[in-house]
Design a protein around this motif. Structure first.
Motif, PDB file in Angstrom:
ATOM      1  N   LYS A  40     -10.952 -33.295  64.916  1.00 15.81           N
ATOM      2  CA  LYS A  40     -10.711 -32.620  63.476  1.00 15.81           C
ATOM      3  C   LYS A  40      -9.691 -31.540  63.984  1.00 15.81           C
ATOM      4  O   LYS A  40      -8.659 -31.315  63.390  1.00 15.81           O
ATOM      5  CB  LYS A  40     -11.858 -31.720  63.254  1.00 15.81           C
ATOM      6  CG  LYS A  40     -12.932 -32.785  62.440  1.00 15.81           C
ATOM      7  CD  LYS A  40     -14.021 -32.037  61.934  1.00 15.81           C
ATOM      8  CE  LYS A  40     -15.114 -32.976  61.293  1.00 15.81           C
ATOM      9  NZ  LYS A  40     -16.363 -32.284  61.012  1.00 15.81           N
ATOM     10  N   GLU A  41      -9.814 -30.882  65.132  1.00 10.01           N
ATOM     11  CA  GLU A  41      -8.872 -29.875  65.802  1.00 10.01           C
ATOM     12  C   GLU A  41      -7.394 -30.648  65.950  1.00 10.01           C
ATOM     13  O   GLU A  41      -6.383 -30.146  65.834  1.00 10.01           O
ATOM     14  CB  GLU A  41      -9.277 -29.190  67.036  1.00 10.01           C
ATOM     15  CG  GLU A  41     -10.583 -28.302  66.865  1.00 10.01           C
ATOM     16  CD  GLU A  41     -11.861 -29.224  66.710  1.00 10.01           C
ATOM     17  OE1 GLU A  41     -12.884 -28.460  66.624  1.00 10.01           O
ATOM     18  OE2 GLU A  41     -11.861 -30.343  66.833  1.00 10.01           O
ATOM     19  N   PHE A  42      -7.466 -31.992  66.653  1.00  8.77           N
ATOM     20  CA  PHE A  42      -6.357 -32.548  66.900  1.00  8.77           C
ATOM     21  C   PHE A  42      -5.581 -32.746  65.516  1.00  8.77           C
ATOM     22  O   PHE A  42      -4.270 -32.754  65.647  1.00  8.77           O
ATOM     23  CB  PHE A  42      -6.408 -33.907  67.477  1.00  8.77           C
ATOM     24  CG  PHE A  42      -6.717 -33.872  68.892  1.00  8.77           C
ATOM     25  CD1 PHE A  42      -5.676 -33.217  69.869  1.00  8.77           C
ATOM     26  CD2 PHE A  42      -7.777 -34.184  69.512  1.00  8.77           C
ATOM     27  CE1 PHE A  42      -5.933 -33.404  71.040  1.00  8.77           C
ATOM     28  CE2 PHE A  42      -8.003 -34.447  71.075  1.00  8.77           C
ATOM     29  CZ  PHE A  42      -6.864 -33.830  71.860  1.00  8.77           C
ATOM     30  N   ALA A  43      -6.369 -33.203  64.501  1.00  5.92           N
ATOM     31  CA  ALA A  43      -5.633 -33.474  63.292  1.00  5.92           C
ATOM     32  C   ALA A  43      -4.975 -32.104  62.658  1.00  5.92           C
ATOM     33  O   ALA A  43      -3.729 -32.260  61.900  1.00  5.92           O
ATOM     34  CB  ALA A  43      -6.698 -33.996  62.245  1.00  5.92           C
ATOM     35  N   ALA A  44      -5.715 -31.221  62.638  1.00  2.00           N
ATOM     36  CA  ALA A  44      -5.253 -29.909  62.122  1.00  2.00           C
ATOM     37  C   ALA A  44      -3.821 -29.554  62.776  1.00  2.00           C
ATOM     38  O   ALA A  44      -2.870 -29.133  62.302  1.00  2.00           O
ATOM     39  CB  ALA A  44      -6.270 -28.679  62.315  1.00  2.00           C
ATOM     40  N   ALA A  45      -3.861 -29.585  64.261  1.00  2.00           N
ATOM     41  CA  ALA A  45      -2.673 -29.431  64.851  1.00  2.00           C
ATOM     42  C   ALA A  45      -1.293 -30.474  64.541  1.00  2.00           C
ATOM     43  O   ALA A  45      -0.058 -29.709  64.372  1.00  2.00           O
ATOM     44  CB  ALA A  45      -2.975 -29.482  66.390  1.00  2.00           C
ATOM     45  N   LEU A  46      -1.821 -31.440  64.543  1.00  2.00           N
ATOM     46  CA  LEU A  46      -0.785 -32.491  64.229  1.00  2.00           C
ATOM     47  C   LEU A  46      -0.141 -32.414  62.891  1.00  2.00           C
ATOM     48  O   LEU A  46       0.991 -32.828  62.484  1.00  2.00           O
ATOM     49  CB  LEU A  46      -1.226 -33.955  64.407  1.00  2.00           C
ATOM     50  CG  LEU A  46      -1.400 -34.241  66.223  1.00  2.00           C
ATOM     51  CD1 LEU A  46      -2.402 -35.603  66.241  1.00  2.00           C
ATOM     52  CD2 LEU A  46      -0.367 -34.417  66.982  1.00  2.00           C
ATOM     53  N   SER A  47      -0.879 -31.964  61.983  1.00  2.00           N
ATOM     54  CA  SER A  47      -0.657 -31.618  60.324  1.00  2.00           C
ATOM     55  C   SER A  47       0.676 -30.796  60.475  1.00  2.00           C
ATOM     56  O   SER A  47       1.252 -30.753  59.387  1.00  2.00           O
ATOM     57  CB  SER A  47      -1.818 -31.281  59.533  1.00  2.00           C
ATOM     58  OG  SER A  47      -2.639 -32.396  59.563  1.00  2.00           O
ATOM     59  N   LEU A  48       0.748 -30.088  61.416  1.00  2.00           N
ATOM     60  CA  LEU A  48       2.137 -29.076  61.554  1.00  2.00           C
ATOM     61  C   LEU A  48       3.361 -29.921  61.455  1.00  2.00           C
ATOM     62  O   LEU A  48       4.462 -29.273  61.384  1.00  2.00           O
ATOM     63  CB  LEU A  48       2.136 -28.331  62.832  1.00  2.00           C
ATOM     64  CG  LEU A  48       0.463 -27.224  62.682  1.00  2.00           C
ATOM     65  CD1 LEU A  48       0.554 -26.383  63.902  1.00  2.00           C
ATOM     66  CD2 LEU A  48       0.565 -26.036  61.279  1.00  2.00           C
ATOM     67  N   LEU A  49       3.299 -31.081  61.889  1.00  2.00           N
ATOM     68  CA  LEU A  49       4.570 -32.025  61.910  1.00  2.00           C
ATOM     69  C   LEU A  49       4.958 -32.184  60.588  1.00  2.00           C
ATOM     70  O   LEU A  49       4.129 -32.485  59.593  1.00  2.00           O
ATOM     71  CB  LEU A  49       4.337 -33.304  62.800  1.00  2.00           C
ATOM     72  CG  LEU A  49       3.855 -32.903  64.320  1.00  2.00           C
ATOM     73  CD1 LEU A  49       3.328 -34.247  64.771  1.00  2.00           C
ATOM     74  CD2 LEU A  49       5.151 -32.796  65.078  1.00  2.00           C
ATOM     75  N   ASP A  50       6.144 -32.579  60.597  1.00  2.00           N
ATOM     76  CA  ASP A  50       6.652 -33.223  59.115  1.00  2.00           C
ATOM     77  C   ASP A  50       6.465 -34.947  59.366  1.00  2.00           C
ATOM     78  O   ASP A  50       6.504 -35.502  58.241  1.00  2.00           O
ATOM     79  CB  ASP A  50       8.125 -32.993  59.143  1.00  2.00           C
ATOM     80  CG  ASP A  50       8.418 -31.648  59.047  1.00  2.00           C
ATOM     81  OD1 ASP A  50       7.757 -30.832  58.275  1.00  2.00           O
ATOM     82  OD2 ASP A  50       9.226 -31.153  59.682  1.00  2.00           O
ATOM     83  N   GLU A  51       6.527 -35.270  60.577  1.00  2.00           N
ATOM     84  CA  GLU A  51       6.318 -36.898  60.507  1.00  2.00           C
ATOM     85  C   GLU A  51       5.221 -37.210  61.888  1.00  2.00           C
ATOM     86  O   GLU A  51       5.922 -36.476  62.891  1.00  2.00           O
ATOM     87  CB  GLU A  51       7.494 -37.609  60.808  1.00  2.00           C
ATOM     88  CG  GLU A  51       7.828 -38.962  60.858  1.00  2.00           C
ATOM     89  CD  GLU A  51       9.048 -39.355  60.750  1.00  2.00           C
ATOM     90  OE1 GLU A  51       9.338 -40.361  60.155  1.00  2.00           O
ATOM     91  OE2 GLU A  51       9.815 -38.927  61.405  1.00  2.00           O
ATOM     92  N   LEU A  52       4.541 -37.971  61.967  1.00  3.08           N
ATOM     93  CA  LEU A  52       3.750 -38.244  63.122  1.00  3.08           C
ATOM     94  C   LEU A  52       3.685 -39.817  63.091  1.00  3.08           C
ATOM     95  O   LEU A  52       3.340 -40.623  62.348  1.00  3.08           O
ATOM     96  CB  LEU A  52       2.087 -37.771  62.721  1.00  3.08           C
ATOM     97  CG  LEU A  52       1.286 -38.467  63.821  1.00  3.08           C
ATOM     98  CD1 LEU A  52       1.428 -37.746  65.229  1.00  3.08           C
ATOM     99  CD2 LEU A  52      -0.188 -38.108  63.166  1.00  3.08           C
ATOM    100  N   ILE A  53       3.836 -40.287  64.634  1.00  2.03           N
ATOM    101  CA  ILE A  53       3.415 -41.760  65.046  1.00  2.03           C
ATOM    102  C   ILE A  53       2.410 -41.338  65.991  1.00  2.03           C
ATOM    103  O   ILE A  53       2.360 -40.789  66.672  1.00  2.03           O
ATOM    104  CB  ILE A  53       4.568 -42.358  65.503  1.00  2.03           C
ATOM    105  CG1 ILE A  53       6.033 -42.584  64.747  1.00  2.03           C
ATOM    106  CG2 ILE A  53       4.185 -43.672  66.069  1.00  2.03           C
ATOM    107  CD1 ILE A  53       7.036 -43.079  65.106  1.00  2.03           C
ATOM    108  N   LEU A  54       1.236 -42.102  65.581  1.00  3.00           N
ATOM    109  CA  LEU A  54       0.147 -41.864  66.426  1.00  3.00           C
ATOM    110  C   LEU A  54      -0.538 -43.291  67.131  1.00  3.00           C
ATOM    111  O   LEU A  54      -0.736 -44.079  66.661  1.00  3.00           O
ATOM    112  CB  LEU A  54      -1.123 -41.478  65.590  1.00  3.00           C
ATOM    113  CG  LEU A  54      -2.297 -40.877  66.209  1.00  3.00           C
ATOM    114  CD1 LEU A  54      -2.311 -39.932  66.949  1.00  3.00           C
ATOM    115  CD2 LEU A  54      -3.552 -40.651  65.158  1.00  3.00           C
ATOM    116  N   LEU A  55      -0.487 -42.964  68.247  1.00  4.56           N
ATOM    117  CA  LEU A  55      -0.719 -44.099  69.537  1.00  4.56           C
ATOM    118  C   LEU A  55      -2.275 -44.298  69.807  1.00  4.56           C
ATOM    119  O   LEU A  55      -3.146 -43.577  69.294  1.00  4.56           O
ATOM    120  CB  LEU A  55      -0.067 -44.168  70.725  1.00  4.56           C
ATOM    121  CG  LEU A  55       1.403 -43.814  70.611  1.00  4.56           C
ATOM    122  CD1 LEU A  55       1.923 -43.785  71.910  1.00  4.56           C
ATOM    123  CD2 LEU A  55       2.233 -45.057  69.858  1.00  4.56           C
TER     124      LEU A  55
END
Length: 455
Positions: free
Chosen positions: A372-387
């Motif tokens: 959940k914390e990872f998702a909140a931080a990555l939501s600060l991006l405009d665009e995400l590619i998640l491996l």
């Protein structure tokens, strides 16, 4: 160490182990070892004189490392008990120690300056090492990153009484050290596969503070949760970026690719510190590094000069490409708070640009505990590619995949991607600012990513 003439390192290519490999090579020992896969670092060690193999077959252990009385075996907690070479050494009466214990043995003969914390410790310890190395005091340093100024994670001095150490909390490794002075940069919960609870994690840091030697000092970030338990004769100082404390920054000036501020100490203000790596989080990191240097007698002129010339550590907010059309940055961030700090720093540098990120999660347990914390931080991006998750030392956990993070990310442009498809995905995108994130093996793809973006 007087009885040993050779060392064998199981996990020689790890960033902490490789510094010890280099140290003992420099001291004239015969050095060999094993690592699971080749890397730039293992190839560098081979070129420097180490004999390293990538097959755990004990038959490949060189003859000079087959004598229990003259060979010391060093391993990391990530090495499984079933490892063939490890089993050979256990069954034949060799002296076997963890990396942390060997580092502790080395540092007991010097004034150890130990940098601990969930995040920030590599950059902060690297800055401190550079300040000392560029001053008349000099230092030895065992670091968790490759410093661009030295192209190494090891700094050596034949005369200095100081040793800078990145103190790793994983597996309680930092409890093997005997700090003269210590820094604690952050205590956000991590490694819960080892500690179980946040309380146990914080207790580990509290115990670390009790190891600081009388006459020394603890420099601790203002506001973190740890309650220090120092010995009599240890002085405690607090620091912050710009939130007061014994050491902090004031008169911060950010603009046109530079960060300049005044460094406040308990007795003087050192004006016009310019950061060689002008990223906002480095204000805080540099305050802690300069505090340790100042407490040990480095003067204002040398502090100012070293901070301006510091080039940073590889994989710590590392610029790979910077043109008018595209910026590519790589960062080792692998904890939610590190991701947030990194992405926020990029946003501050490029407020009018589209910020894209490629993130490779590190460890199943960390993903399970903090998705959940990872998702909140990555939501600060405009665009995400998640491996996919990089497993490192772990076996898969049922139900724990990158999709746990992905489903909770709120930025509208997001995509799951297998690593072997990443380069094709990149060819299909138009990036403005791209940051690659994670502590796995994504760094091995950076040259290919840069080539695509440069085309």
């Amino acid at each position: 160490m007087e009885n040993f003439t050779s060392l064998y390192f199981i996990g020689a290519g790890g960033i902490g182990m490789s510094a010890l490999v280099r140290y003992f090579l420099a001291k004239g020992y015969h050095v060999a070892g094993y690592d699971r896969t080749p890397s730039d670092l293992t190839e560098a060690l081979i070129n420097e004189g180490a004999e390293i193999v990538y097959d755990e077959n004990s038959a490949l252990i060189p003859e000079y490392c087959r004598h229990p009385k003259t060979t010391l075996v060093v391993y990391t907690p990530a090495v499984p008990e079933s490892h063939n070479g490890f089993s050979y050494f256990r069954e034949n009466g060799f002296t076997i120690v963890k990396r942390a214990k060997l580092l502790g043995m080395i540092t007991r003969t010097s004034k150890a300056l130990c940098f601990a914390g969930t995040h920030g410790k590599t950059t902060t310890s690297s800055m401190a090492a550079h300040i000392l190395a560029q001053s008349p005091l000099e230092c030895n340093a065992f670091l968790g990153g490759i410093l661009k100024n030295y192209n190494s994670n090891l700094i050596l001095s034949n005369t200095s009484e100081f040793t800078v150490i990145e103190a790793d909390e994983y597996d309680r490794s930092f409890h093997q050290l005997s700090p003269y002075m210590a820094v604690i940069t952050a205590t956000d919960p991590d490694h819960l596969d080892i500690y179980g609870t946040e309380e146990a994690y914080l207790e580990s840091f509290r115990y670390f503070t009790s190891l600081i030697q009388p006459g020394g000092a603890l420099v601790i970030k203002k506001g973190i949760k740890v309650q220090p338990d120092v010995q009599k004769g240890v002085t405690i100082y607090q620091y912050s970026a710009d939130n007061g404390g014994d050491f902090h920054a004031q008169n911060i000036r950010i603009g046109k690719g530079t960060i300049i501020f005044d460094f406040v100490t308990p007795k003087e203000v050192i004006s016009d510190i310019e950061l060689g790596v002008p990223v906002k989080i480095n204000i805080e990191n540099s305050v802690a590094a300069m505090a340790i240097a100042w407490l040990n007698g480095v003067d204002a002129v040398d502090i100012r000069k070293a901070m301006a010339s510091f080039k940073g550590a590889k994989r710590r907010f590392d610029f790979w490409l910077k043109t008018a059309n595209i910026v590519m940055i790589d960062d080792y961030a692998h904890h939610p708070d590190e991701l947030k700090a990194s992405i926020t720093s990029v946003r501050a540098l490029y407020p009018d640009k589209k910020i894209s990120g490629i993130f490779q999660p590190h460890l199943y347990t960390r993903t399970r505990d903090f998705y959940k914390e990872f998702a909140a931080a990555l939501s600060l991006l405009d665009e995400l590619i998640l491996l996919d998750i990089y497993p490192a030392r772990e076996q898969p956990i049922p139900g724990v995949t990158s999709k746990l993070i992905f489903d909770k990310v709120t930025c509208s442009n997001k995509e799951l991607c297998h690593k072997d498809m990443l380069l094709e995905k990149i060819k299909q995108r138009n990036f403005e600012v791209l940051i690659t994130l994670g502590a796995g093996d994504i760094d091995r793809m950076l040259p290919a990513i840069k080539e695509i973006l440069s085309a």
